[in-house]
Scaffold this motif. Structure first.
Motif, PDB file in Angstrom:
ATOM      1  N   GLU A 287      66.703 141.033  42.223  1.00  0.00           N
ATOM      2  CA  GLU A 287      67.628 139.941  42.543  1.00  0.00           C
ATOM      3  C   GLU A 287      68.314 140.188  43.882  1.00  0.00           C
ATOM      4  OE1 GLU A 287      71.134 137.324  40.374  1.00  0.00           O
ATOM      5  OE2 GLU A 287      70.755 139.376  39.685  1.00  0.00           O
ATOM      6  N   LEU A 288      68.687 141.430  44.146  1.00  0.00           N
ATOM      7  CA  LEU A 288      69.343 141.766  45.404  1.00  0.00           C
ATOM      8  C   LEU A 288      68.456 141.407  46.594  1.00  0.00           C
ATOM      9  CD1 LEU A 288      71.663 143.169  46.968  1.00  0.00           C
ATOM     10  CD2 LEU A 288      70.413 145.328  46.667  1.00  0.00           C
ATOM     11  N   TYR A 289      67.193 141.796  46.525  1.00  0.00           N
ATOM     12  CA  TYR A 289      66.271 141.534  47.632  1.00  0.00           C
ATOM     13  C   TYR A 289      65.935 140.045  47.750  1.00  0.00           C
ATOM     14  CZ  TYR A 289      65.351 146.383  48.936  1.00  0.00           C
ATOM     15  OH  TYR A 289      65.473 147.665  49.408  1.00  0.00           O
TER      16      TYR A 289
ATOM     17  N   ASN B  44      67.808 137.519  46.743  1.00  0.00           N
ATOM     18  CA  ASN B  44      69.003 136.831  47.237  1.00  0.00           C
ATOM     19  C   ASN B  44      69.124 136.966  48.753  1.00  0.00           C
ATOM     20  OD1 ASN B  44      71.233 137.504  44.393  1.00  0.00           O
ATOM     21  ND2 ASN B  44      69.771 135.858  44.745  1.00  0.00           N
ATOM     22  N   LYS B  45      68.844 138.166  49.270  1.00  0.00           N
ATOM     23  CA  LYS B  45      68.900 138.387  50.716  1.00  0.00           C
ATOM     24  C   LYS B  45      67.879 137.525  51.447  1.00  0.00           C
ATOM     25  CE  LYS B  45      70.701 143.133  50.854  1.00  0.00           C
ATOM     26  NZ  LYS B  45      70.397 144.543  51.227  1.00  0.00           N
ATOM     27  N   ALA B  46      66.758 137.251  50.767  1.00  0.00           N
ATOM     28  CA  ALA B  46      65.710 136.419  51.371  1.00  0.00           C
ATOM     29  C   ALA B  46      66.001 134.930  51.209  1.00  0.00           C
ATOM     30  CB  ALA B  46      64.357 136.755  50.751  1.00  0.00           C
ATOM     31  N   GLY B  47      67.100 134.605  50.513  1.00  0.00           N
ATOM     32  CA  GLY B  47      67.505 133.212  50.397  1.00  0.00           C
ATOM     33  C   GLY B  47      67.085 132.513  49.124  1.00  0.00           C
TER      34      GLY B  47
ATOM     35  N   SER C 145      60.687 145.417  48.845  1.00  0.00           N
ATOM     36  CA  SER C 145      60.375 144.658  50.063  1.00  0.00           C
ATOM     37  C   SER C 145      58.990 144.035  49.969  1.00  0.00           C
ATOM     38  CB  SER C 145      60.448 145.574  51.290  1.00  0.00           C
ATOM     39  OG  SER C 145      61.757 146.064  51.478  1.00  0.00           O
TER      40      SER C 145
ATOM     41  N   THR D  19      59.060 141.139  47.499  1.00  0.00           N
ATOM     42  CA  THR D  19      59.681 139.966  48.129  1.00  0.00           C
ATOM     43  C   THR D  19      58.704 139.284  49.077  1.00  0.00           C
ATOM     44  OG1 THR D  19      61.872 141.004  47.993  1.00  0.00           O
ATOM     45  CG2 THR D  19      61.623 139.178  49.537  1.00  0.00           C
TER      46      THR D  19
END
Length: 238
Positions: A20-22, A24-27, A109, A112
């Protein structure tokens, strides 16, 4: 711009937290599920754009989740399996039922990037179908209806996954070209990976099995020894 919604299913909340963290960072917006039944209910309720799905869950398996989604008419949602199971037969089954397979331990990464690539492919398929002037591709007994995203042989519907349909269309629309496994993986999956050759081989095998449904069926996809694969353009007379 509307954010894509990703359903992440895993019985380990720590893994969901990392993904979820990654994402979310990717939008992306993330929905969470820790059981198979919860995943099915969320998929029905939220209609996610993609599902990251563990196989080993407390109640039903990830494979059973995809079967339930298919029964509910939600088999068009792309699925990336994420599992600690790395046996060849399990990976093959996962690639047959879903669109990609990532083994644990995994790189957040890379996962994602695979999510992004799969969503780009989904959007590109939708855009090309909407914009294309040619509505159908016909070769011998094979009819590909681009807007309907369907394939028929002798008026019999051939059920293909989104990835299989994309792979078939790529080969058909470039029927005079030979593609290596690496090229197909990059063009269809929009990424590169260590399992690209095996992934392509599994999908080509599944595609052939589904297309050759009659005893006298044509051989639509040819293997060019040492080079790769191409569509049997002799069937089109061009």
């Amino acid at each position: 711009m509307t954010l894509a919604n990703i359903l992440v299913v895993d019985d380990e909340t720590e893994i969901i937290d990392i993904i979820e963290l990654y994402l979310n960072k990717a939008g992306y917006q993330v929905f969470r599920a820790t059981t198979g039944e919860m995943a099915v209910n969320l998929a029905v309720d939220k209609q996610p754009d993609l599902i990251v799905l563990d196989i080993v869950l407390p109640d039903i398996s990830g494979f059973q989740v995809t079967a339930k989604l298919a029964d509910l008419g939600l088999n068009d949602i792309p699925v990336i399996f994420l599992s600690c199971r790395n046996e060849e037969e399990t990976i093959v089954q996962g690639l047959h039922l879903g669109d990609d397979y990532v083994t644990k331990p995994f790189s957040p990464s890379e996962l994602t990037a695979r999510v992004e690539a799969r969503l780009r492919r989904k959007q590109a398929t939708a855009s090309s179908s909407a914009a294309g002037n040619q509505q159908q591709l016909c070769f011998a007994d094979l009819v590909i209806d681009l807007p309907a995203h369907s394939v028929r042989i002798r008026n019999t519907e051939v059920p293909l996954s989104t990835t299989e349909f994309k792979l078939l269309c790529l080969l058909v629309q470039n029927r005079h070209r030979v593609f290596s496994s690496e090229q197909l993986y990059e063009l269809v999956w929009h990424t590169q990976g260590l399992d690209d050759v095996r992934t392509v081989m599994v999908h080509i095998s599944n595609l052939r099995r589904k297309l050759e449904i009659f005893p006298d069926s044509k051989e639509y996809i040819l293997t060019v020894r040492g080079a790769g694969y191409r569509f049997n353009h002799a069937l089109s007379g061009s």
